[in-house]
Motif scaffolding. Structure first.
Motif, PDB file in Angstrom:
ATOM      1  N   ILE A   1      38.978  45.036  28.598  1.00 13.42           N
ATOM      2  CA  ILE A   1      38.968  43.582  28.688  1.00 13.42           C
ATOM      3  C   ILE A   1      38.167  43.195  29.914  1.00 13.42           C
ATOM      4  N   ASN A   2      37.152  42.393  29.716  1.00 11.94           N
ATOM      5  CA  ASN A   2      36.327  41.971  30.827  1.00 11.94           C
ATOM      6  C   ASN A   2      36.710  40.563  31.242  1.00 11.94           C
ATOM      7  N   LEU A   3      37.532  40.482  32.297  1.00  7.89           N
ATOM      8  CA  LEU A   3      37.955  39.152  32.755  1.00  7.89           C
ATOM      9  C   LEU A   3      36.809  38.398  33.418  1.00  7.89           C
TER      10      LEU A   3
ATOM     11  N   THR B   1      38.126  43.701  36.871  1.00  5.97           N
ATOM     12  CA  THR B   1      37.132  42.724  36.430  1.00  5.97           C
ATOM     13  C   THR B   1      37.501  41.326  36.928  1.00  5.97           C
ATOM     14  N   TRP B   2      38.791  41.111  37.196  1.00 10.90           N
ATOM     15  CA  TRP B   2      39.160  39.845  37.829  1.00 10.90           C
ATOM     16  C   TRP B   2      38.549  39.782  39.218  1.00 10.90           C
ATOM     17  N   GLY B   3      38.642  40.912  39.940  1.00 11.98           N
ATOM     18  CA  GLY B   3      38.001  40.987  41.247  1.00 11.98           C
ATOM     19  C   GLY B   3      36.512  40.719  41.130  1.00 11.98           C
ATOM     20  N   LEU B   4      35.900  41.320  40.106  1.00 12.33           N
ATOM     21  CA  LEU B   4      34.467  41.105  39.882  1.00 12.33           C
ATOM     22  C   LEU B   4      34.182  39.629  39.661  1.00 12.33           C
ATOM     23  N   SER B   5      35.053  38.991  38.893  1.00 15.47           N
ATOM     24  CA  SER B   5      34.839  37.578  38.581  1.00 15.47           C
ATOM     25  C   SER B   5      34.883  36.730  39.856  1.00 15.47           C
ATOM     26  N   ILE B   6      35.877  36.991  40.706  1.00 15.11           N
ATOM     27  CA  ILE B   6      35.973  36.247  41.969  1.00 15.11           C
ATOM     28  C   ILE B   6      34.741  36.503  42.822  1.00 15.11           C
ATOM     29  N   PHE B   7      34.341  37.786  42.852  1.00 14.75           N
ATOM     30  CA  PHE B   7      33.175  38.188  43.631  1.00 14.75           C
ATOM     31  C   PHE B   7      31.926  37.446  43.155  1.00 14.75           C
ATOM     32  N   LEU B   8      31.756  37.390  41.836  1.00 18.09           N
ATOM     33  CA  LEU B   8      30.551  36.754  41.299  1.00 18.09           C
ATOM     34  C   LEU B   8      30.534  35.256  41.577  1.00 18.09           C
ATOM     35  N   VAL B   9      31.706  34.626  41.460  1.00 20.96           N
ATOM     36  CA  VAL B   9      31.755  33.187  41.761  1.00 20.96           C
ATOM     37  C   VAL B   9      31.351  32.947  43.208  1.00 20.96           C
ATOM     38  N   GLY B  10      31.955  33.743  44.125  1.00 21.27           N
ATOM     39  CA  GLY B  10      31.637  33.591  45.537  1.00 21.27           C
ATOM     40  C   GLY B  10      30.173  33.891  45.822  1.00 21.27           C
ATOM     41  N   GLY B  11      29.699  35.001  45.258  1.00 25.35           N
ATOM     42  CA  GLY B  11      28.316  35.409  45.490  1.00 25.35           C
ATOM     43  C   GLY B  11      27.328  34.364  45.002  1.00 25.35           C
ATOM     44  N   THR B  12      27.559  33.848  43.795  1.00 25.28           N
ATOM     45  CA  THR B  12      26.650  32.848  43.249  1.00 25.28           C
ATOM     46  C   THR B  12      26.680  31.575  44.101  1.00 25.28           C
ATOM     47  N   THR B  13      27.886  31.234  44.585  1.00 22.78           N
ATOM     48  CA  THR B  13      27.977  30.041  45.424  1.00 22.78           C
ATOM     49  C   THR B  13      27.141  30.217  46.681  1.00 22.78           C
ATOM     50  N   ILE B  14      27.195  31.415  47.279  1.00 22.16           N
ATOM     51  CA  ILE B  14      26.425  31.660  48.498  1.00 22.16           C
ATOM     52  C   ILE B  14      24.922  31.595  48.197  1.00 22.16           C
TER      53      ILE B  14
END
Lengths: 348, 286
Positions: free
Chosen positions: B35-37, B97-110
């Motif tokens: 499951i890819n969150l 993948t939840w961690g990945l999701s948080i990471f991607l949101v933060g990274g994209t925001t930066i």
């Protein structure tokens, strides 16, 4: 697994009681030592630790991974607020903030646990329930969304959460120090209560179910009742924490339900480890400290780091970061000791 | 008459939208039990790639393709760095993948800033009686059907699909035939990610592009795939049809928030009645 965690019967040792008492007294002495701002921070850590512990209890000792402790947390906050504003008193609303989330947990828990759905589906459903509540709350910005005399305000939350009135002295409300005392004492009470529960007969059945659900059933325990009980207890604790959170900041908003909040809770538990009840508290304190220290230097920075922590912790530390580090340190210590002993033999 | 057409359009649109945001997730979950969150964030990445490409003067259609390839490659990277350590640990995959999701949101925001960008939707507005709808939404519906049929054909009739299905059923046997299961897993994850990226690009002109847009899709995508059950494509189609109809009708009658809430509630009740999903009792199919 060498020993089954948390399964030792009987009452806790005297040493444990002593430790709890010492820590509690030390914590209660803090307002004399630190300023207002640290006290405010420590209070919120104590309150959030309650949620963290409810998750740790559920996941670590019963084997139910709920993604939706924030649902109960948020519901508790809103219940307290709406009831306190409507009835102009705060003691009963505080109780309502325990009962209503517990009821929600009972209903959802019944659906999930009596439906015998798998672990994955349980996590997904708790997640979805949280999202529903968040979406619903965010959509209540119109003036038609009123409970009693309270407007729900949607996205903006309710900024007028009443402070807790002290029941025995009229008109007085808890100040900053009072909220600190209250949250620390509540944390201690819930911790001791959960610990005693886990060492009771019921608690041992919880652990048996976590270890092997089917075997517990074959031994004649209706695991569904026990799981539901644990789920309701965890929901009640999280709801109570939500009410305290409202009291603490005089503010509730749909962010209490949000996914990032749910992720936070899991990160606390994963970092602190779920093999003990103290672990989630330590994890919560550590991460909250880290978040404050990082501040908001750059937008998104904190979330990037939280995401990284979650990913790394899941891949590398299966039992939780602190327990795994503890294991590592113990191994290293033993290694050093045995080498030292060997060295001594050689020199003889 | 107009009313009927509008409701029909709403239902079809909701269905297609669900198919688009679910297809990649369904392929990955159905084939690999992963499951890819971060599905919502993969959609977001696709939308961003498309957005950047369009801003640089690339045509919209080519941007779709670029988004698919870019997110597909990113998916392969994620599989190599993160997912492959977690096969068989389904809950851990969820958390990571939840961690990945948080990471991607933060990274994209930066990197891209917290603002919402928009890609102008081509073709303007179309009128059914007095109701105006974006004509591009018909393109979206068509593309959803093309992707659905394409994925089905790929899985069912090509050698690659056969190899993928065979490996998922019995990796040891596949390995004995000289097919490296690791590579198949990697490519399947990449394929699912590419579908998701493409979906993100396709919906970008209608939804806008922002770092947190993924959150709006993840719940729907998730319950649809889970409620669909073990047969990837049949499950996605039937669950999308069910939820699409509910959300289409309720959206039309009241508000879109209520529509979503109804979908989620129905999903919960459905999982109580059919714990292994709609296709749980099906004997065969994909």
């Amino acid at each position: 697994m060498a020993e089954i965690r948390g399964s030792r019967g009987g009452l806790p040792e005297r040493r444990w009681w002593l430790a709890v008492a010492v820590v509690l007294i030390a914590a209660l002495a803090l307002p004399n030592l630190v300023g207002e701002y640290p006290l405010l921070q420590l209070s919120v850590v104590a309150i959030l630790s309650l949620v963290s512990m409810s998750e740790g209890f559920l996941w670590g000792f019963v084997g139910i991974l709920s993604f939706g402790q924030t649902a109960f947390f948020g519901l508790g906050g809103y219940t307290y607020t709406v009831a306190a504003l409507n009835f102009d008193q705060t003691t009963l609303p505080l109780l309502a903030a325990i009962v209503l989330p517990a009821l929600l947990a009972l209903v959802i828990g019944y659906f999930m646990i009596y439906g015998r759905i798998g672990d994955l589906y349980l996590s997904v459903i708790t997640l979805v329930v949280t999202l529903i509540l968040e979406k619903a709350m965010r959509a209540t910005s119109g003036s038609q969304y009123v409970i009693g005399s309270v407007r729900l305000n949607g996205q903006n939350g309710i900024p007028t959460v009443p402070s807790l009135a002290i029941p025995w002295s009229h008109g007085q409300t808890l100040d900053l120090t009072g909220v600190f005392y209250l949250s620390v004492v509540c944390l201690a009470i819930v911790y001791v209560a959960l610990r005693l529960l886990l060492q009771s007969r019921t608690g041992r059945v919880f652990v048996a179910i976590r270890e092997n659900d089917q075997r517990a059933q074959l031994l004649g325990y209706d695991s569904r009742v026990y799981k539901l009980l644990a789920f309701v207890i965890a929901g009640a604790v999280a709801g109570f924490a939500g009410a305290l959170y409202g009291v603490w900041g005089n503010f509730v908003s749909p962010d209490m339900f949000s996914l990032s909040q749910s992720a936070q809770i899991l990160i606390w538990v994963i970092v602190g480890g779920r093999t003990t009840l103290v672990g989630p508290i330590v994890g919560c304190a550590l991460i909250e400290y880290l978040t404050t220290a990082l501040g908001t230097a750059a937008v998104g920075q904190v979330t990037v780091i939280m995401g990284l922590i979650l990913m790394f912790a899941v891949v590398f530390f299966r039992r939780g970061v602190i327990p795994s580090l503890g294991d590592g340190a113990r191994l290293l210590w033993r290694h050093i000791q045995s080498r030292g002993a060997r060295g001594a033999n050689v020199s003889q | 008459m107009e009313q009927t057409v509008i409701i029909l359009y709403q239902v079809l649109y909701s269905f297609s939208f669900l198919v688009l945001i679910c297809l990649g997730l369904a392929v990955i979950f159905g084939m690999m039990q992963v499951i890819n969150l971060a599905q919502g964030e993969f959609i977001m990445l696709g939308a961003y790639v498309c957005n950047v490409a369009v801003k640089d003067g690339v045509s919209l259609w080519l941007s779709f393709l670029i988004a698919a390839v870019a997110v597909g490659l990113f998916g392969i990277l994620v599989e190599r760095v993160l997912i492959r350590f977690l096969y068989g640990r389904i809950i851990d995959t969820l958390l990571a993948t939840w961690g990945l999701s948080i990471f991607l949101v933060g990274g994209t925001t930066i990197v891209m800033g917290p603002t919402t960008n928009s890609i102008p939707a081509p073709f303007g507005t179309m009128y059914i009686g007095a109701y105006g709808i974006p004509a591009y939404s018909l393109v979206l519906i068509a593309l959803a059907f093309v992707l659905l049929i394409g994925t089905y054909a790929l899985m069912r009739y090509t050698r690659a699909g056969l190899i993928a299905r065979g490996t998922m059923q019995n990796p040891v046997m596949a390995a004995a035939f000289g097919i490296p299961p690791q590579t198949v897993y990697m490519l399947t994850f990449g394929f699912g990610s590419a579908l998701t990226g493409l979906a993100g690009a396709i919906i970008a002109p209608l939804s806008g592009v922002s770092p947190t847009m993924g959150i709006f899709f993840i719940a729907k995508a998730f319950v649809t795939v889970i409620a669909g059950g073990p047969m990837v494509l049949l499950g996605t189609i039937s669950a999308s049809a069910l939820f699409g109809s509910i959300s289409g009708v309720v959206d039309y009658l009241t508000s879109s928030v209520l529509g979503e809430i109804c979908v989620l509630l129905v999903a919960i009740v459905l999982l109580r009645l059919l714990p292994s999903g709609i296709t749980g009792k099906f004997r065969r199919g994909i």
